[in-house]
Structure formats: C-alpha cells, structure tokens
Design a protein around this motif. Structure first.
Motif, short mmCIF file in Angstrom:
data_model
loop_
_atom_site.label_atom_id
_atom_site.label_comp_id
_atom_site.label_asym_id
_atom_site.label_seq_id
_atom_site.Cartn_x
_atom_site.Cartn_y
_atom_site.Cartn_z
N VAL A 1 -3.36 0.09 -3.75
CA VAL A 1 -2.49 -0.10 -2.46
C VAL A 1 -3.11 0.29 -1.30
N LEU A 2 -3.73 -0.51 -0.54
CA LEU A 2 -4.61 -0.26 0.59
C LEU A 2 -4.06 -0.57 1.89
N GLY A 3 -4.57 0.08 2.98
CA GLY A 3 -4.13 -0.09 4.30
C GLY A 3 -4.22 1.14 5.13
N ALA A 4 -3.98 1.07 6.34
CA ALA A 4 -4.13 1.98 7.42
C ALA A 4 -2.82 3.16 7.41
N ASN A 5 -2.77 4.08 8.00
CA ASN A 5 -1.91 4.93 8.07
C ASN A 5 -0.66 4.39 8.56
N GLY A 6 0.39 4.53 8.16
CA GLY A 6 1.64 4.07 8.72
C GLY A 6 1.97 2.58 8.11
N ALA A 7 1.16 2.21 7.17
CA ALA A 7 1.26 0.68 6.66
C ALA A 7 2.54 0.68 5.56
N GLY A 8 3.06 1.93 5.06
CA GLY A 8 4.07 1.85 4.14
C GLY A 8 3.64 2.26 2.80
N LYS A 9 2.26 2.67 2.54
CA LYS A 9 2.03 2.69 1.28
C LYS A 9 2.81 3.87 0.48
N SER A 10 2.96 5.17 0.98
CA SER A 10 3.80 6.36 0.48
C SER A 10 5.23 5.97 0.25
N THR A 11 5.70 5.31 1.35
CA THR A 11 6.93 4.85 1.13
C THR A 11 7.23 3.93 -0.02
N LEU A 12 6.35 3.04 -0.34
CA LEU A 12 6.36 2.21 -1.75
C LEU A 12 6.42 3.11 -2.78
N LEU A 13 5.82 4.00 -2.81
CA LEU A 13 5.64 4.70 -4.15
C LEU A 13 7.07 5.51 -4.13
N ARG A 14 7.32 5.99 -3.25
CA ARG A 14 8.74 6.89 -3.15
C ARG A 14 9.84 5.96 -3.54
N THR A 15 9.83 4.88 -3.05
CA THR A 15 10.84 3.86 -3.48
C THR A 15 10.82 3.40 -4.85
N LEU A 16 9.49 3.32 -5.42
CA LEU A 16 9.57 2.76 -6.89
C LEU A 16 9.87 3.91 -7.80
N SER A 17 9.62 5.51 -7.58
CA SER A 17 9.88 6.32 -8.44
C SER A 17 11.59 6.88 -8.06
N GLY A 18 12.24 6.36 -7.12
CA GLY A 18 13.56 6.56 -7.00
C GLY A 18 14.16 7.62 -5.95
N LEU A 19 12.74 8.02 -5.21
CA LEU A 19 13.10 9.12 -4.31
C LEU A 19 13.70 8.58 -3.24
N LEU A 20 13.60 7.42 -2.87
CA LEU A 20 14.11 6.53 -1.69
C LEU A 20 14.88 5.26 -2.10
N PRO A 21 16.00 5.09 -1.86
CA PRO A 21 16.61 3.74 -2.30
C PRO A 21 16.44 2.57 -1.49
N ALA A 22 16.01 1.55 -1.95
CA ALA A 22 15.72 0.12 -1.62
C ALA A 22 16.87 -0.45 -0.87
N THR A 23 16.63 -0.93 0.17
CA THR A 23 17.72 -1.83 1.03
C THR A 23 18.12 -3.05 0.31
#
Length: 234
Positions: A35-57
């Motif tokens: 998963v590639l992209g600039a800082n702020g693209a949402g990459k870490s947010t994606l992993l946090r959501t997939l691992s259950g640390l952040l709920p999906a809307t």
C-alpha cells in the motif's frame, strides 16, 4: 483462488472526519500487497481499521470468508491476523525472549521460539537483552518476530523501514519475501520506501487522500513513469 482478505467499500476515519473513502482491495494467500502513497494518504488508517483498532464507518471486511465487523482486536489475532504498527512497539522492560513469548502467549502449547531465532540470528544473539538495549533495526526485527510468534496467516506491516539504514531495510524486505515463498504468509505492507516495497510485492495499491487511485501488479507500477512521478515520488 479465493481471497484471504477482502475489503469492499471501506470508509473510516477519526470522529466525524473520514480518512478512507470507499476503499476496496484484496490479498490472496501467499501474496504481498504493498500500500503506497504520500504522507497523509490514509495508509496507516487502513491497517488500523483492518486490525480492529479503528471502527469502520461503512463497508465490509472479510478474512477467510468471515465478516470482521465487530470482531474484537484480540479475536483478530486468534483468527490469524497480526498487526505490526509503525514505531517498532516492543516492551522495553522485557527481554527479547520475553517479548517473543508474549506473541504466542495465547497458543496452547506455546509455539517454540527457535524458528523465530533462525529467521533473526541477531535476536538469538541478543535474546537476554532488554528491549531498550536494542538498536532500531533490532527492535523492528523483534516487533516482526513477536507478530510471527502468533503464527499468523496475514501480517499487517506498517512502515517497517522507517528510520532504518538501507542495509537493514534490505534484510527485512528479503525476510518478508522468503516468508511468503516458504510459508505462504500473506502480507499487507504499508511502506514509504516505494522501491523496496515494489521489489518484493506481487501487487501495489496506490492511495491518495484516502482513495485508491490505481491497483496493479508491482512490475506495472514500476514501469508506469507518469504514475510514479504523480503519486510515488520517483
């Protein structure tokens, strides 16, 4: 072949501010997806959501056919998902050996650590050292080793090369490739070092402002000069 991880229309963020918008991707067994992209693209947010640390809307995430909505973080580990967040989080007051045992603590009987030490000979040399006595590269190896001690089927790995020397980065990338080839481990890799990530990845997903702008096999992304210049910085 059925996907091991399937993400469909995922939207997530912090509070009322969405960071990810309608993200869809898949990871096959034994596949590395970068998963590639600039800082702020949402990459870490994606992993946090997939691992259950952040709920999906909204949207849907399935692992081996099981819906992950509402699944607790600790249950994710039991299902076979391990998350190594950015920052090389190890317990600095514990030894290397104790940190690794934490990774497989829930398995009965606990899995042996020797396969981990065979993967990381440097950790074997330092097994009695405390976490705070390790170098940055050693801490990253320990964080990955602790995740592998849980014997996952899918590894979510966030910025493993951050702050590391190129030689150590190459070692870690080579290890991920070897694990895929030898064990069939699937990896969803978030990485700022685009060249390193694409050198081992089967596929690449490019995020920009929380949206997927393209998905291709790694070789195609490397060869697409316009895309590289626009989104990947090289």
């Amino acid at each position: 072949m059925s996907a091991l991880l399937e993400v469909e229309g995922l939207t997530a963020g912090y509070g009322a501010a969405p960071v990810l918008h309608d993200v869809s991707l898949s990871v096959q067994p034994g596949q590395i997806v970068a998963v590639l992209g600039a800082n702020g693209a949402g990459k870490s947010t994606l992993l946090r959501t997939l691992s259950g640390l952040l709920p999906a809307t909204s949207g849907r995430v399935t692992f081996d056919g099981q819906d992950l909505r509402g699944v607790r973080v600790e249950r994710m580990v039991h299902l076979g998902i391990a998350h190594v967040p950015e920052g090389r989080g190890v317990v600095t007051e514990l030894t290397v050996d104790e940190n690794l045992r934490l990774g497989g603590l829930w398995r009965k009987p606990q899995p042996p650590l020797e396969p981990i030490y065979e993967l990381f000979p440097r950790l074997a040399e330092r097994r009695g050292h405390l976490g705070h006595q390790l170098s940055g590269g050693e801490r990253q190896m320990l964080a990955i080793g602790r995740a592998l001690a849980a014997q996952p089927r899918l590894l979510l790995l966030d910025e493993p090369s951050l702050g590391l020397a190129p030689k150590i980065t190459a070692q870690i990338m080579g290890l991920l490739r070897d694990l895929r080839d030898r064990t069939g481990l699937a990896v969803l890799l978030v990485e700022q070092n685009v060249r390193s990530a694409l050198s081992i990845a089967d596929q690449g997903v490019v995020l920009s402002l929380g949206r997927i702008v393209t998905r291709h096999d790694a070789a195609t992304l490397v060869d697409d000069a316009d895309l590289r210049h626009a989104y990947l910085g090289f």
